[in-house]
Design a protein around this motif. Structure first.
Motif, PDB file in Angstrom:
ATOM      1  N   ASN A 104       0.846  -1.197   0.000  1.00  0.00           N
ATOM      2  CA  ASN A 104       0.000   0.000   0.000  1.00  0.00           C
ATOM      3  C   ASN A 104       0.883   1.248   0.000  1.00  0.00           C
ATOM      4  O   ASN A 104       0.854   2.045   0.951  1.00  0.00           O
ATOM      5  CB  ASN A 104      -0.929  -0.010   1.217  1.00  0.00           C
ATOM      6  N   PRO A 105       1.648   1.446  -1.066  1.00  0.00           N
ATOM      7  CA  PRO A 105       2.609   2.559  -1.069  1.00  0.00           C
ATOM      8  C   PRO A 105       1.955   3.931  -1.052  1.00  0.00           C
ATOM      9  O   PRO A 105       2.585   4.910  -0.659  1.00  0.00           O
ATOM     10  CB  PRO A 105       3.390   2.334  -2.373  1.00  0.00           C
ATOM     11  N   GLY A 106       0.694   3.999  -1.448  1.00  0.00           N
ATOM     12  CA  GLY A 106       0.023   5.288  -1.468  1.00  0.00           C
ATOM     13  C   GLY A 106      -0.607   5.692  -0.158  1.00  0.00           C
ATOM     14  O   GLY A 106      -1.101   6.821  -0.021  1.00  0.00           O
ATOM     15  N   ASP A 107      -0.616   4.785   0.829  1.00  0.00           N
ATOM     16  CA  ASP A 107      -1.215   5.099   2.126  1.00  0.00           C
ATOM     17  C   ASP A 107      -0.266   5.996   2.918  1.00  0.00           C
ATOM     18  O   ASP A 107       0.891   5.618   3.159  1.00  0.00           O
ATOM     19  CB  ASP A 107      -1.493   3.830   2.923  1.00  0.00           C
ATOM     20  N   GLY A 108      -0.764   7.153   3.339  1.00  0.00           N
ATOM     21  CA  GLY A 108       0.070   8.040   4.138  1.00  0.00           C
ATOM     22  C   GLY A 108       0.410   7.463   5.491  1.00  0.00           C
ATOM     23  O   GLY A 108       1.493   7.687   6.029  1.00  0.00           O
ATOM     24  N   TRP A 109      -0.542   6.721   6.074  1.00  0.00           N
ATOM     25  CA  TRP A 109      -0.355   6.081   7.376  1.00  0.00           C
ATOM     26  C   TRP A 109      -0.479   4.571   7.212  1.00  0.00           C
ATOM     27  O   TRP A 109      -1.253   4.085   6.378  1.00  0.00           O
ATOM     28  CB  TRP A 109      -1.423   6.541   8.365  1.00  0.00           C
ATOM     29  N   ILE A 110       0.227   3.834   8.043  1.00  0.00           N
ATOM     30  CA  ILE A 110       0.030   2.399   8.183  1.00  0.00           C
ATOM     31  C   ILE A 110      -0.832   2.203   9.425  1.00  0.00           C
ATOM     32  O   ILE A 110      -0.407   2.511  10.540  1.00  0.00           O
ATOM     33  CB  ILE A 110       1.364   1.647   8.341  1.00  0.00           C
ATOM     34  N   VAL A 111      -2.051   1.721   9.212  1.00  0.00           N
ATOM     35  CA  VAL A 111      -3.022   1.596  10.297  1.00  0.00           C
ATOM     36  C   VAL A 111      -3.481   0.142  10.377  1.00  0.00           C
ATOM     37  O   VAL A 111      -3.716  -0.511   9.355  1.00  0.00           O
ATOM     38  CB  VAL A 111      -4.231   2.515  10.055  1.00  0.00           C
ATOM     39  N   GLY A 112      -3.635  -0.362  11.590  1.00  0.00           N
ATOM     40  CA  GLY A 112      -4.114  -1.722  11.785  1.00  0.00           C
ATOM     41  C   GLY A 112      -4.038  -2.093  13.248  1.00  0.00           C
ATOM     42  O   GLY A 112      -4.149  -1.241  14.126  1.00  0.00           O
ATOM     43  N   GLY A 113      -3.802  -3.364  13.517  1.00  0.00           N
ATOM     44  CA  GLY A 113      -3.702  -3.766  14.919  1.00  0.00           C
ATOM     45  C   GLY A 113      -3.847  -5.256  15.115  1.00  0.00           C
ATOM     46  O   GLY A 113      -3.845  -6.051  14.171  1.00  0.00           O
ATOM     47  N   GLY A 114      -3.993  -5.626  16.389  1.00  0.00           N
ATOM     48  CA  GLY A 114      -4.165  -7.016  16.773  1.00  0.00           C
ATOM     49  C   GLY A 114      -2.979  -7.613  17.502  1.00  0.00           C
ATOM     50  O   GLY A 114      -2.952  -8.808  17.786  1.00  0.00           O
ATOM     51  N   TRP A 115      -1.971  -6.787  17.861  1.00  0.00           N
ATOM     52  CA  TRP A 115      -0.800  -7.311  18.565  1.00  0.00           C
ATOM     53  C   TRP A 115      -1.111  -7.590  20.037  1.00  0.00           C
ATOM     54  O   TRP A 115      -2.023  -7.012  20.616  1.00  0.00           O
ATOM     55  CB  TRP A 115       0.388  -6.351  18.440  1.00  0.00           C
ATOM     56  N   ALA A 116      -0.324  -8.483  20.606  1.00  0.00           N
ATOM     57  CA  ALA A 116      -0.525  -8.897  21.995  1.00  0.00           C
ATOM     58  C   ALA A 116       0.534  -8.271  22.892  1.00  0.00           C
ATOM     59  O   ALA A 116       1.720  -8.232  22.556  1.00  0.00           O
ATOM     60  CB  ALA A 116      -0.454 -10.421  22.104  1.00  0.00           C
ATOM     61  N   MET A 117       0.108  -7.802  24.046  1.00  0.00           N
ATOM     62  CA  MET A 117       1.016  -7.107  24.947  1.00  0.00           C
ATOM     63  C   MET A 117       2.146  -7.995  25.446  1.00  0.00           C
ATOM     64  O   MET A 117       3.258  -7.523  25.695  1.00  0.00           O
ATOM     65  CB  MET A 117       0.228  -6.539  26.132  1.00  0.00           C
ATOM     66  N   GLU A 118       1.870  -9.305  25.601  1.00  0.00           N
ATOM     67  CA  GLU A 118       2.886 -10.165  26.199  1.00  0.00           C
ATOM     68  C   GLU A 118       4.126 -10.337  25.329  1.00  0.00           C
ATOM     69  O   GLU A 118       5.154 -10.847  25.793  1.00  0.00           O
ATOM     70  CB  GLU A 118       2.305 -11.544  26.517  1.00  0.00           C
ATOM     71  N   VAL A 119       4.050  -9.903  24.076  1.00  0.00           N
ATOM     72  CA  VAL A 119       5.199 -10.005  23.179  1.00  0.00           C
ATOM     73  C   VAL A 119       6.319  -9.056  23.610  1.00  0.00           C
ATOM     74  O   VAL A 119       7.496  -9.297  23.325  1.00  0.00           O
ATOM     75  CB  VAL A 119       4.762  -9.724  21.733  1.00  0.00           C
ATOM     76  N   PHE A 120       5.970  -7.987  24.339  1.00  0.00           N
ATOM     77  CA  PHE A 120       6.933  -6.925  24.654  1.00  0.00           C
ATOM     78  C   PHE A 120       7.230  -6.901  26.156  1.00  0.00           C
ATOM     79  O   PHE A 120       6.338  -7.123  26.971  1.00  0.00           O
ATOM     80  CB  PHE A 120       6.375  -5.574  24.217  1.00  0.00           C
ATOM     81  N   PRO A 121       8.458  -6.597  26.534  1.00  0.00           N
ATOM     82  CA  PRO A 121       8.792  -6.497  27.965  1.00  0.00           C
ATOM     83  C   PRO A 121       7.883  -5.491  28.662  1.00  0.00           C
ATOM     84  O   PRO A 121       7.753  -4.343  28.239  1.00  0.00           O
ATOM     85  CB  PRO A 121      10.243  -6.021  27.950  1.00  0.00           C
ATOM     86  N   GLY A 122       7.215  -5.945  29.723  1.00  0.00           N
ATOM     87  CA  GLY A 122       6.300  -5.077  30.447  1.00  0.00           C
ATOM     88  C   GLY A 122       5.058  -4.690  29.670  1.00  0.00           C
ATOM     89  O   GLY A 122       4.300  -3.830  30.101  1.00  0.00           O
ATOM     90  N   GLY A 123       4.855  -5.330  28.522  1.00  0.00           N
ATOM     91  CA  GLY A 123       3.698  -5.012  27.698  1.00  0.00           C
ATOM     92  C   GLY A 123       3.832  -3.744  26.898  1.00  0.00           C
ATOM     93  O   GLY A 123       2.857  -3.297  26.281  1.00  0.00           O
ATOM     94  N   VAL A 124       5.031  -3.144  26.871  1.00  0.00           N
ATOM     95  CA  VAL A 124       5.236  -1.843  26.216  1.00  0.00           C
ATOM     96  C   VAL A 124       6.031  -2.038  24.927  1.00  0.00           C
ATOM     97  O   VAL A 124       7.211  -2.416  24.973  1.00  0.00           O
ATOM     98  CB  VAL A 124       5.971  -0.864  27.142  1.00  0.00           C
ATOM     99  N   PRO A 125       5.449  -1.767  23.763  1.00  0.00           N
ATOM    100  CA  PRO A 125       6.178  -1.908  22.506  1.00  0.00           C
ATOM    101  C   PRO A 125       7.092  -0.713  22.249  1.00  0.00           C
ATOM    102  O   PRO A 125       6.823   0.403  22.704  1.00  0.00           O
ATOM    103  CB  PRO A 125       5.056  -1.966  21.464  1.00  0.00           C
ATOM    104  N   GLY A 126       8.166  -0.955  21.529  1.00  0.00           N
ATOM    105  CA  GLY A 126       9.126   0.105  21.241  1.00  0.00           C
ATOM    106  C   GLY A 126       8.904   0.736  19.882  1.00  0.00           C
ATOM    107  O   GLY A 126       8.704   0.044  18.887  1.00  0.00           O
TER     108      GLY A 126
END
Length: 545
Positions: A104-126
């Motif tokens: 989607n090269p024409g999309d100004g933003w990349i929008v979506g979701g569905g990630w799980a908090m447990e993947v990241f230390p303390g639930g905080v993504p970088g």
């Protein structure tokens, strides 16, 4: 008087009627979209020359499932965005983001979701993780519970979020050790970015609704309560999609809209809710419920609890969660809404929020008497034992998201260690509520978690996800299969005030589901293997496997 012939007869298998007055049955006859008769082999005498007969071949027939808390448009829209669901692998997340950006090269933003908090230390993504795969383009990805978002440096830059940006009253900016934004935005902090996102058009929302409806029908869902109608406070307004589909006839499900209570306003918004109730009630759509979101979620420490959260060392903090609506004013709001015939639908996850909701219902009952408004409380992760019997006493329904009542990393790593042990032991007390006589309904909260009722019912009975190696989670709170099925059929029909649905009895609408097996004939551990074979709405097939 001659008995009219049936249009449709389903026979040759067990029938779960969800009707306590009805005993064993093997056959259901349908005429003009309604159930003509329920019984045994003699019902087949209603067959005429034009009758369609479906051989159940031992498969279970039951009422259509009803989801008492779902976000069908949001879920359908997200299916067409950058989808991170179905995995907890960080490398897979980044690969999908990169692939979506490339496609989607024409999309100004990349929008979506569905990630799980447990993947990241303390639930905080970088933020730097996203910066590596999508340099220069802003990224906004909501997590699977939709109470937080993962953003990259470009998104933070466009929003003007820096180390000096204060946390909003109803949210939190996750921060690195030096105070700079780390890449996570919790609750109301998401609003610092959502105003910059590209518009989701009315056509997008309508397509999302129809996409979601197809998925829900394929899972046996024939009616639902949309838990965020006319959204505000940074949440989307999906009402135009429902209205369009209700008017043009593409809405095949029956939908109750829960009108969003704007937590930035007070009782002055009630006049507008009355107008919305009238405007968004047409065809198969009726919008006479009001959604009041009282708190957040436990894993980001915003669910309102009666005891403070613990820190990483197990010591009590000063934070016991957030109350998004002033508890001192809540009773007055609910009393006025109840007096006007609105149902109130609470998001109440922590035990303090549950108590605030029940106190508000009690105030309404005291002022207005026991009106048939059928208030319900959704989520109920923690309920204080003193409040369990109040559901029955007040006529408030417990709206269960049963799929959440299982051990998994978000529970074991991000929730239990940070809850007071007494609170942790009170999670999802379905069995206690049942034993206390509470009325039970059920819903999925999709797209937070799977919309499949059978997967949620599996957890309600087994207290563990199907296929999981975990031990049952607080197994004394399990329900039996009949109770769980009833919650997802008759229980939710009661909440939705669809009194001619939810049970299989003569005169009711022929909203029906045929499974590919009879789960009562197999061990409870196999419930989650069942699939939907046929879904009928008003006697018409809307899904066939």
């Amino acid at each position: 008087m001659t008995t009219p012939y049936a249009d449709l007869i389903l026979t040759g298998g067990p029938v779960f009627t969800a009707d306590p007055a009805r005993g064993h049955a093997t056959t259901v006859a349908v005429r003009d979209g309604r159930i003509l008769a329920v019984g045994a082999d003699q019902v087949r005498d209603l067959a005429g020359p034009g009758t369609e007969t479906v051989d159940l071949r031992g498969r279970l027939l039951l009422p259509g499932f009803q989801d008492a808390h779902v976000h069908a448009v949001m879920g359908g829209v997200e299916l067409n965005q950058c989808d991170l669901t179905g995995t907890t692998d960080l490398g897979e997340y980044l690969s999908r983001v990169r692939a979506y950006a490339d496609a989607n090269p024409g999309d100004g933003w990349i929008v979506g979701g569905g990630w799980a908090m447990e993947v990241f230390p303390g639930g905080v993504p970088g933020r730097e993780l996203l910066d590596r795969v999508v340099p220069g383009r802003p990224v906004y990805l909501v997590n699977r519970d939709h109470h937080g978002a993962w953003v990259n440096g470009r998104a933070l830059e466009l929003a003007g979020i820096t180390a000096e940006t204060p946390d909003p009253p109803d949210g939190r900016i996750d921060r690195a050790a030096d105070g700079s934004p780390a890449g996570g935005l919790q609750e109301g902090a998401m609003r610092l970015v959502t105003g910059l996102l590209p518009e989701v058009t009315p056509a997008d929302r309508l397509a999302g609704l129809l996409r979601g409806q197809d998925l829900l029908h394929s899972l046996g869902v024939t009616a639902w309560q949309e838990a965020m109608m006319c959204g505000a406070n940074g949440y989307p307004d999906v009402s135009d999609a429902y209205l369009a589909a209700a008017v043009d006839g593409t809405l095949t499900a029956t939908v109750v809209g829960a009108l969003w209570w704007n937590r930035d306003l007070g009782a002055e918004q009630i006049a507008g809710l009355l107008e919305k109730r009238e405007r968004f009630t047409t065809g198969r759509l009726r919008s006479d419920s009001v959604k009041l979101m009282l708190d957040g979620v436990a894993e980001n420490f915003t669910a309102a609890m009666t005891a403070p959260y613990l820190d990483g060392c197990g010591c009590a903090t000063t934070n016991a969660g957030l109350s998004f609506i002033d508890p001192e004013r809540l009773g007055g709001y609910v009393t006025e809404l109840d007096g006007l015939g609105f149902q109130v639908h609470f998001h109440a996850l922590g035990d303090r929020a549950v108590r605030d909701a029940l106190d508000a219902v009690a105030a309404a009952r005291a002022a207005n008497g026991h009106r048939d408004t059928r208030p319900h409380l959704a989520h109920l992760q923690v309920v204080h034992p003193d409040d369990v019997p109040r559901f029955r006493e007040l006529g408030a329904t417990a709206n269960l998201q049963a799929y959440w009542a299982s051990h998994e990393p978000q529970m074991d790593d991000l929730t239990i260690p940070f809850l007071d042990p007494e609170l942790a032991a009170r999670q999802y007390p379905f069995g206690d509520l049942r034993r206390a006589g509470a009325h039970l309904a059920a819903g999925s909260d999709w797209p937070v978690t799977t919309p499949d009722p059978l997967q949620a019912i599996h957890v309600a009975v087994n207290r563990v996800h199907h296929g999981s190696d975990y031990e049952p989670f607080l197994g004394a709170q399990a329900l039996d299969l009949a109770t769980a099925l009833t919650a997802y059929t008759a229980g939710s029909a009661y909440v939705n005030r669809l009194d001619d649905t939810g049970t299989l009895r003569a005169g009711n609408r022929a909203d029906l589901v045929v499974l590919d097996r009879d789960p009562f004939a197999a061990p409870p551990a196999e419930i989650g293997e069942a699939r939907v074979a046929l879904t009928y709405v008003d006697g018409r097939v809307v899904y066939a496997a």
